[in-house]
Motif scaffolding. Structure first.
Motif, PDB file in Angstrom:
ATOM      1  N   ALA A  90     -13.700  -2.349 -41.316  1.00  0.00           N
ATOM      2  CA  ALA A  90     -13.775  -2.535 -42.766  1.00  0.00           C
ATOM      3  C   ALA A  90     -13.736  -1.189 -43.476  1.00  0.00           C
ATOM      4  O   ALA A  90     -13.033  -1.025 -44.479  1.00  0.00           O
ATOM      5  CB  ALA A  90     -15.039  -3.301 -43.136  1.00  0.00           C
ATOM      6  N   ALA A  91     -14.454  -0.201 -42.958  1.00  0.00           N
ATOM      7  CA  ALA A  91     -14.458   1.130 -43.570  1.00  0.00           C
ATOM      8  C   ALA A  91     -13.071   1.770 -43.489  1.00  0.00           C
ATOM      9  O   ALA A  91     -12.628   2.409 -44.450  1.00  0.00           O
ATOM     10  CB  ALA A  91     -15.493   2.009 -42.891  1.00  0.00           C
ATOM     11  N   ALA A  92     -12.382   1.588 -42.383  1.00  0.00           N
ATOM     12  CA  ALA A  92     -11.032   2.137 -42.241  1.00  0.00           C
ATOM     13  C   ALA A  92     -10.062   1.467 -43.209  1.00  0.00           C
ATOM     14  O   ALA A  92      -9.210   2.132 -43.808  1.00  0.00           O
ATOM     15  CB  ALA A  92     -10.547   1.970 -40.807  1.00  0.00           C
ATOM     16  N   ALA A  93     -10.191   0.157 -43.393  1.00  0.00           N
ATOM     17  CA  ALA A  93      -9.318  -0.564 -44.318  1.00  0.00           C
ATOM     18  C   ALA A  93      -9.577  -0.135 -45.759  1.00  0.00           C
ATOM     19  O   ALA A  93      -8.636   0.076 -46.534  1.00  0.00           O
ATOM     20  CB  ALA A  93      -9.519  -2.070 -44.165  1.00  0.00           C
ATOM     21  N   VAL A  94     -10.847   0.006 -46.126  1.00  0.00           N
ATOM     22  CA  VAL A  94     -11.189   0.455 -47.479  1.00  0.00           C
ATOM     23  C   VAL A  94     -10.650   1.857 -47.714  1.00  0.00           C
ATOM     24  O   VAL A  94     -10.095   2.153 -48.771  1.00  0.00           O
ATOM     25  CB  VAL A  94     -12.722   0.389 -47.700  1.00  0.00           C
ATOM     26  N   SER A  95     -10.781   2.720 -46.728  1.00  0.00           N
ATOM     27  CA  SER A  95     -10.268   4.084 -46.848  1.00  0.00           C
ATOM     28  C   SER A  95      -8.753   4.091 -47.029  1.00  0.00           C
ATOM     29  O   SER A  95      -8.224   4.840 -47.855  1.00  0.00           O
ATOM     30  CB  SER A  95     -10.663   4.878 -45.608  1.00  0.00           C
ATOM     31  N   ALA A  96      -8.045   3.262 -46.268  1.00  0.00           N
ATOM     32  CA  ALA A  96      -6.584   3.190 -46.393  1.00  0.00           C
ATOM     33  C   ALA A  96      -6.176   2.700 -47.778  1.00  0.00           C
ATOM     34  O   ALA A  96      -5.217   3.206 -48.365  1.00  0.00           O
ATOM     35  CB  ALA A  96      -6.017   2.267 -45.313  1.00  0.00           C
ATOM     36  N   LEU A  97      -6.893   1.728 -48.305  1.00  0.00           N
ATOM     37  CA  LEU A  97      -6.575   1.221 -49.646  1.00  0.00           C
ATOM     38  C   LEU A  97      -6.887   2.262 -50.722  1.00  0.00           C
ATOM     39  O   LEU A  97      -6.128   2.429 -51.678  1.00  0.00           O
ATOM     40  CB  LEU A  97      -7.346  -0.076 -49.913  1.00  0.00           C
ATOM     41  N   ARG A  98      -7.991   2.968 -50.568  1.00  0.00           N
ATOM     42  CA  ARG A  98      -8.350   3.999 -51.549  1.00  0.00           C
ATOM     43  C   ARG A  98      -7.397   5.182 -51.498  1.00  0.00           C
ATOM     44  O   ARG A  98      -7.156   5.834 -52.521  1.00  0.00           O
ATOM     45  CB  ARG A  98      -9.785   4.459 -51.324  1.00  0.00           C
ATOM     46  N   ASP A  99      -6.839   5.469 -50.339  1.00  0.00           N
ATOM     47  CA  ASP A  99      -5.896   6.580 -50.211  1.00  0.00           C
ATOM     48  C   ASP A  99      -4.630   6.366 -51.033  1.00  0.00           C
ATOM     49  O   ASP A  99      -3.990   7.348 -51.423  1.00  0.00           O
ATOM     50  CB  ASP A  99      -5.511   6.801 -48.747  1.00  0.00           C
ATOM     51  N   VAL A 100      -4.264   5.120 -51.294  1.00  0.00           N
ATOM     52  CA  VAL A 100      -3.070   4.839 -52.100  1.00  0.00           C
ATOM     53  C   VAL A 100      -3.416   4.504 -53.544  1.00  0.00           C
ATOM     54  O   VAL A 100      -2.570   4.039 -54.295  1.00  0.00           O
ATOM     55  CB  VAL A 100      -2.208   3.717 -51.468  1.00  0.00           C
ATOM     56  N   GLY A 101      -4.664   4.722 -53.937  1.00  0.00           N
ATOM     57  CA  GLY A 101      -5.039   4.579 -55.338  1.00  0.00           C
ATOM     58  C   GLY A 101      -5.681   3.266 -55.728  1.00  0.00           C
ATOM     59  O   GLY A 101      -5.904   3.012 -56.908  1.00  0.00           O
ATOM     60  N   ALA A 102      -5.998   2.419 -54.770  1.00  0.00           N
ATOM     61  CA  ALA A 102      -6.621   1.127 -55.098  1.00  0.00           C
ATOM     62  C   ALA A 102      -8.140   1.271 -55.081  1.00  0.00           C
ATOM     63  O   ALA A 102      -8.689   2.215 -54.514  1.00  0.00           O
ATOM     64  CB  ALA A 102      -6.198   0.075 -54.090  1.00  0.00           C
ATOM     65  N   ARG A 103      -8.793   0.326 -55.713  1.00  0.00           N
ATOM     66  CA  ARG A 103     -10.244   0.227 -55.609  1.00  0.00           C
ATOM     67  C   ARG A 103     -10.554  -0.924 -54.681  1.00  0.00           C
ATOM     68  O   ARG A 103     -10.103  -2.050 -54.903  1.00  0.00           O
ATOM     69  CB  ARG A 103     -10.885  -0.039 -56.973  1.00  0.00           C
TER      70      ARG A 103
END
Length: 91
Positions: free
Chosen positions: A64-77
């Motif tokens: 879950a932390a890796a997925a959140v990090s990947a989404l935040r890296d492209v500008g999503a919340r």
């Protein structure tokens, strides 16, 4: 004693990954959602644009932390939320 249920301390609590805002780079977010979920491009776009959207359900905390990090890296919340405990564990 046989009717009681116990949650072991070593058990990992499952998490949900929730996309709360795709940001301005929607197509980049769609590509990340597609990679995380394995959905088609069209379904990933629908999922990414109808927020809040649960992207992953019941994954371990590290995933879950890796997925959140990947989404935040492209500008999503996005955020990882612990799944609520089942009702039979509450007293």
């Amino acid at each position: 004693m046989a009717d009681e249920y116990f949650l072991l301390v070593c058990d990992d609590v499952p998490h949900d990954v929730v996309l709360t805002d795709p940001g301005v780079r929607v197509m980049d977010v769609v590509q990340v959602v597609r990679r995380l979920t394995g959905l088609s491009l069209w379904r990933s776009k629908v999922l990414a644009t109808q927020v809040p959207a649960v992207i992953l359900v019941g994954v371990p905390q590290e995933d879950a932390a890796a997925a959140v990090s990947a989404l935040r890296d492209v500008g999503a919340r996005a955020e990882a939320r612990e799944q609520p405990e089942p009702g039979f564990l509450k007293h």
